[in-house]
Design a protein around this motif. Structure first.
Motif, PDB file in Angstrom:
ATOM      1  N   SER A 182      64.805  62.494  96.043  1.00 48.11           N
ATOM      2  CA  SER A 182      63.694  62.533  95.144  1.00 48.11           C
ATOM      3  C   SER A 182      62.999  62.174  96.498  1.00 48.11           C
ATOM      4  CB  SER A 182      63.933  61.818  93.717  1.00 48.11           C
ATOM      5  OG  SER A 182      64.298  61.009  93.910  1.00 48.11           O
ATOM      6  N   ALA A 183      61.696  62.774  95.743  1.00 48.63           N
ATOM      7  CA  ALA A 183      60.141  61.372  95.929  1.00 48.63           C
ATOM      8  C   ALA A 183      60.117  61.146  95.997  1.00 48.63           C
ATOM      9  CB  ALA A 183      59.110  62.750  96.176  1.00 48.63           C
ATOM     10  N   ALA A 184      59.719  59.261  96.404  1.00 51.06           N
ATOM     11  CA  ALA A 184      58.966  58.131  95.637  1.00 51.06           C
ATOM     12  C   ALA A 184      58.031  58.498  95.014  1.00 51.06           C
ATOM     13  CB  ALA A 184      58.759  57.434  96.933  1.00 51.06           C
ATOM     14  N   PRO A 185      57.906  57.807  93.647  1.00 51.01           N
ATOM     15  CA  PRO A 185      56.569  57.880  92.959  1.00 51.01           C
ATOM     16  C   PRO A 185      55.675  57.396  93.834  1.00 51.01           C
ATOM     17  CG  PRO A 185      58.203  55.493  92.218  1.00 51.01           C
ATOM     18  CD  PRO A 185      59.029  56.651  93.429  1.00 51.01           C
ATOM     19  N   ALA A 186      54.313  57.811  93.666  1.00 50.16           N
ATOM     20  CA  ALA A 186      52.629  58.343  93.831  1.00 50.16           C
ATOM     21  C   ALA A 186      52.399  56.867  93.566  1.00 50.16           C
ATOM     22  CB  ALA A 186      51.724  59.000  93.733  1.00 50.16           C
ATOM     23  N   GLU A 187      51.837  56.044  94.586  1.00 50.56           N
ATOM     24  CA  GLU A 187      51.835  54.544  94.053  1.00 50.56           C
ATOM     25  C   GLU A 187      49.767  54.585  92.987  1.00 50.56           C
ATOM     26  OE1 GLU A 187      49.754  51.218  96.901  1.00 50.56           O
ATOM     27  OE2 GLU A 187      49.009  52.771  96.958  1.00 50.56           O
ATOM     28  N   ARG A 188      50.378  54.320  91.716  1.00 51.59           N
ATOM     29  CA  ARG A 188      48.940  54.034  91.077  1.00 51.59           C
ATOM     30  C   ARG A 188      48.396  53.083  91.289  1.00 51.59           C
ATOM     31  NH1 ARG A 188      52.899  54.487  85.555  1.00 51.59           N
ATOM     32  NH2 ARG A 188      54.337  52.213  86.951  1.00 51.59           N
ATOM     33  N   VAL A 189      46.818  53.741  91.720  1.00 51.24           N
ATOM     34  CA  VAL A 189      45.635  52.603  92.105  1.00 51.24           C
ATOM     35  C   VAL A 189      44.616  52.663  91.512  1.00 51.24           C
ATOM     36  CG1 VAL A 189      44.509  52.351  94.283  1.00 51.24           C
ATOM     37  CG2 VAL A 189      46.333  53.813  94.327  1.00 51.24           C
ATOM     38  N   ILE A 190      44.744  51.363  90.989  1.00 52.19           N
ATOM     39  CA  ILE A 190      43.453  51.521  90.376  1.00 52.19           C
ATOM     40  C   ILE A 190      41.945  50.345  91.384  1.00 52.19           C
ATOM     41  CG2 ILE A 190      41.879  49.486  88.199  1.00 52.19           C
ATOM     42  CD1 ILE A 190      45.121  49.114  87.046  1.00 52.19           C
ATOM     43  N   ARG A 191      41.151  51.525  91.356  1.00 52.61           N
ATOM     44  CA  ARG A 191      40.575  50.893  91.911  1.00 52.61           C
ATOM     45  C   ARG A 191      38.632  50.337  91.434  1.00 52.61           C
ATOM     46  NH1 ARG A 191      39.368  53.118  97.265  1.00 52.61           N
ATOM     47  NH2 ARG A 191      37.267  51.061  97.677  1.00 52.61           N
ATOM     48  N   VAL A 192      37.693  48.875  91.768  1.00 54.50           N
ATOM     49  CA  VAL A 192      37.503  48.135  91.404  1.00 54.50           C
ATOM     50  C   VAL A 192      36.218  47.464  92.488  1.00 54.50           C
ATOM     51  CG1 VAL A 192      38.720  47.696  89.671  1.00 54.50           C
ATOM     52  CG2 VAL A 192      38.385  46.292  90.631  1.00 54.50           C
ATOM     53  N   SER A 193      34.997  46.996  91.757  1.00 53.57           N
ATOM     54  CA  SER A 193      34.348  46.466  92.741  1.00 53.57           C
ATOM     55  C   SER A 193      35.196  44.771  92.300  1.00 53.57           C
ATOM     56  CB  SER A 193      32.997  47.196  92.673  1.00 53.57           C
ATOM     57  OG  SER A 193      32.836  48.342  92.959  1.00 53.57           O
ATOM     58  N   ALA A 194      34.617  43.901  92.987  1.00 54.98           N
ATOM     59  CA  ALA A 194      35.444  42.726  92.873  1.00 54.98           C
ATOM     60  C   ALA A 194      33.684  41.866  93.717  1.00 54.98           C
ATOM     61  CB  ALA A 194      36.470  42.071  92.640  1.00 54.98           C
ATOM     62  N   VAL A 195      33.382  40.958  92.803  1.00 51.89           N
ATOM     63  CA  VAL A 195      32.581  39.345  93.741  1.00 51.89           C
ATOM     64  C   VAL A 195      32.192  38.502  93.416  1.00 51.89           C
ATOM     65  CG1 VAL A 195      30.307  38.725  93.345  1.00 51.89           C
ATOM     66  CG2 VAL A 195      30.789  41.267  92.581  1.00 51.89           C
ATOM     67  N   VAL A 196      32.678  37.605  94.426  1.00 51.03           N
ATOM     68  CA  VAL A 196      33.430  36.238  94.535  1.00 51.03           C
ATOM     69  C   VAL A 196      32.063  36.393  94.782  1.00 51.03           C
ATOM     70  CG1 VAL A 196      34.064  34.498  96.448  1.00 51.03           C
ATOM     71  CG2 VAL A 196      35.509  36.796  95.995  1.00 51.03           C
ATOM     72  N   VAL A 197      31.452  35.063  93.562  1.00 52.70           N
ATOM     73  CA  VAL A 197      30.597  33.913  93.440  1.00 52.70           C
ATOM     74  C   VAL A 197      30.862  32.711  93.684  1.00 52.70           C
ATOM     75  CG1 VAL A 197      28.810  33.688  91.354  1.00 52.70           C
ATOM     76  CG2 VAL A 197      29.774  36.214  91.502  1.00 52.70           C
ATOM     77  N   THR A 198      30.020  32.842  94.045  1.00 48.26           N
ATOM     78  CA  THR A 198      29.947  30.570  93.508  1.00 48.26           C
ATOM     79  C   THR A 198      28.855  29.791  94.526  1.00 48.26           C
ATOM     80  OG1 THR A 198      29.634  30.630  96.923  1.00 48.26           O
ATOM     81  CG2 THR A 198      31.909  30.787  95.761  1.00 48.26           C
TER      82      THR A 198
ATOM     83  N   GLN B  45      38.302  37.390  89.525  1.00 48.41           N
ATOM     84  CA  GLN B  45      36.521  37.522  89.902  1.00 48.41           C
ATOM     85  C   GLN B  45      35.891  39.035  88.673  1.00 48.41           C
ATOM     86  OE1 GLN B  45      39.101  36.567  92.548  1.00 48.41           O
ATOM     87  NE2 GLN B  45      37.107  34.638  92.202  1.00 48.41           N
ATOM     88  N   PRO B  46      34.565  38.538  88.773  1.00 48.77           N
ATOM     89  CA  PRO B  46      33.603  39.427  88.009  1.00 48.77           C
ATOM     90  C   PRO B  46      33.990  40.882  88.545  1.00 48.77           C
ATOM     91  CG  PRO B  46      32.676  37.675  88.588  1.00 48.77           C
ATOM     92  CD  PRO B  46      33.512  37.208  88.831  1.00 48.77           C
ATOM     93  N   GLY B  47      34.121  41.751  88.011  1.00 51.29           N
ATOM     94  CA  GLY B  47      33.595  43.161  88.575  1.00 51.29           C
ATOM     95  C   GLY B  47      34.281  44.128  87.782  1.00 51.29           C
ATOM     96  N   GLY B  48      34.518  44.972  87.799  1.00 49.97           N
ATOM     97  CA  GLY B  48      34.950  46.554  87.393  1.00 49.97           C
ATOM     98  C   GLY B  48      35.301  47.418  87.975  1.00 49.97           C
ATOM     99  N   LYS B  49      35.381  48.478  87.114  1.00 53.56           N
ATOM    100  CA  LYS B  49      35.623  50.050  88.042  1.00 53.56           C
ATOM    101  C   LYS B  49      34.420  50.534  88.327  1.00 53.56           C
ATOM    102  CE  LYS B  49      40.198  50.172  85.398  1.00 53.56           C
ATOM    103  NZ  LYS B  49      40.708  51.298  84.496  1.00 53.56           N
ATOM    104  N   PRO B  50      33.827  51.334  89.147  1.00 53.60           N
ATOM    105  CA  PRO B  50      32.730  52.175  88.867  1.00 53.60           C
ATOM    106  C   PRO B  50      32.696  52.989  88.075  1.00 53.60           C
ATOM    107  CG  PRO B  50      33.808  52.208  91.417  1.00 53.60           C
ATOM    108  CD  PRO B  50      35.103  51.234  90.333  1.00 53.60           C
ATOM    109  N   ASP B  51      31.372  53.497  87.645  1.00 55.97           N
ATOM    110  CA  ASP B  51      30.913  54.563  87.078  1.00 55.97           C
ATOM    111  C   ASP B  51      31.381  55.867  88.062  1.00 55.97           C
ATOM    112  OD1 ASP B  51      30.946  52.608  84.764  1.00 55.97           O
ATOM    113  OD2 ASP B  51      28.921  53.340  84.231  1.00 55.97           O
ATOM    114  N   PRO B  52      31.630  57.093  87.002  1.00 60.03           N
ATOM    115  CA  PRO B  52      31.421  58.196  87.921  1.00 60.03           C
ATOM    116  C   PRO B  52      30.009  58.359  88.834  1.00 60.03           C
ATOM    117  CG  PRO B  52      32.075  58.625  85.680  1.00 60.03           C
ATOM    118  CD  PRO B  52      32.164  57.328  85.698  1.00 60.03           C
ATOM    119  N   GLY B  53      29.756  58.449  89.838  1.00 61.59           N
ATOM    120  CA  GLY B  53      29.073  58.699  90.805  1.00 61.59           C
ATOM    121  C   GLY B  53      28.614  56.846  91.665  1.00 61.59           C
TER     122      GLY B  53
END
Length: 137
Positions: free
Chosen positions: A2-18, A37-45
């Motif tokens: 059987s094929a390996a399961p597809a990697e489940r990826v969560i895309r985010v932006s993160a900010v290293v604030v100092t 870090q503060p950040g999260g998922k981009p909205d569509p577009g």
């Protein structure tokens, strides 16, 4: 075979604030046990930097000019709150003139931590392994 399961990826932006004293800002979202870090998922577009600026404002009240963010690159690690997922973050650095941040949006708690606080702070793998070391290099 059987094929390996597809990697489940969560895309985010993160900010290293100092801040000027070298502390880094971390946040803990509602219903979670670890800081990140503060950040999260981009909205569509929405681009990675746009998402970083928006998420930072929503989560901490910090208003920052996009030109003041420094791209750090793309980083990946195990997702903290989604077992079996990998988080891939477009990360940016931002240095503030002072530690002015307020917990907003989905944030339960925020902390300013120094390098010596890492071991005692429950942190997401991406923060502990990839992003926070960049704050103190």
């Amino acid at each position: 075979m059987s094929a390996a399961p597809a990697e489940r990826v969560i895309r985010v932006s993160a900010v290293v604030v100092t801040d000027p004293s070298g502390r880094a800002l971390v946040v803990r979202k509602h219903g979670t046990a670890v800081f990140q870090q503060p950040g999260g998922k981009p909205d569509p577009g929405e681009g990675a930097l746009e998402a970083a600026v928006r998420e930072l404002l929503e989560e901490t009240g910090i208003v920052a000019d996009p030109a003041s963010f420094t791209p750090l690159g793309m980083f990946r690690d195990a997702a903290a709150d989604e077992p079996g997922h990998t988080v891939v973050a477009d990360a940016f650095a931002l240095t503030l003139p002072g530690p002015e941040a307020l917990a907003g949006a989905e944030i339960d708690e925020l902390r300013w931590i120094g390098e010596g606080d890492v071991d005692a702070t429950p942190l997401a793998p991406l923060s502990r392994n990839q992003l926070l070391p960049l704050a103190w290099r």
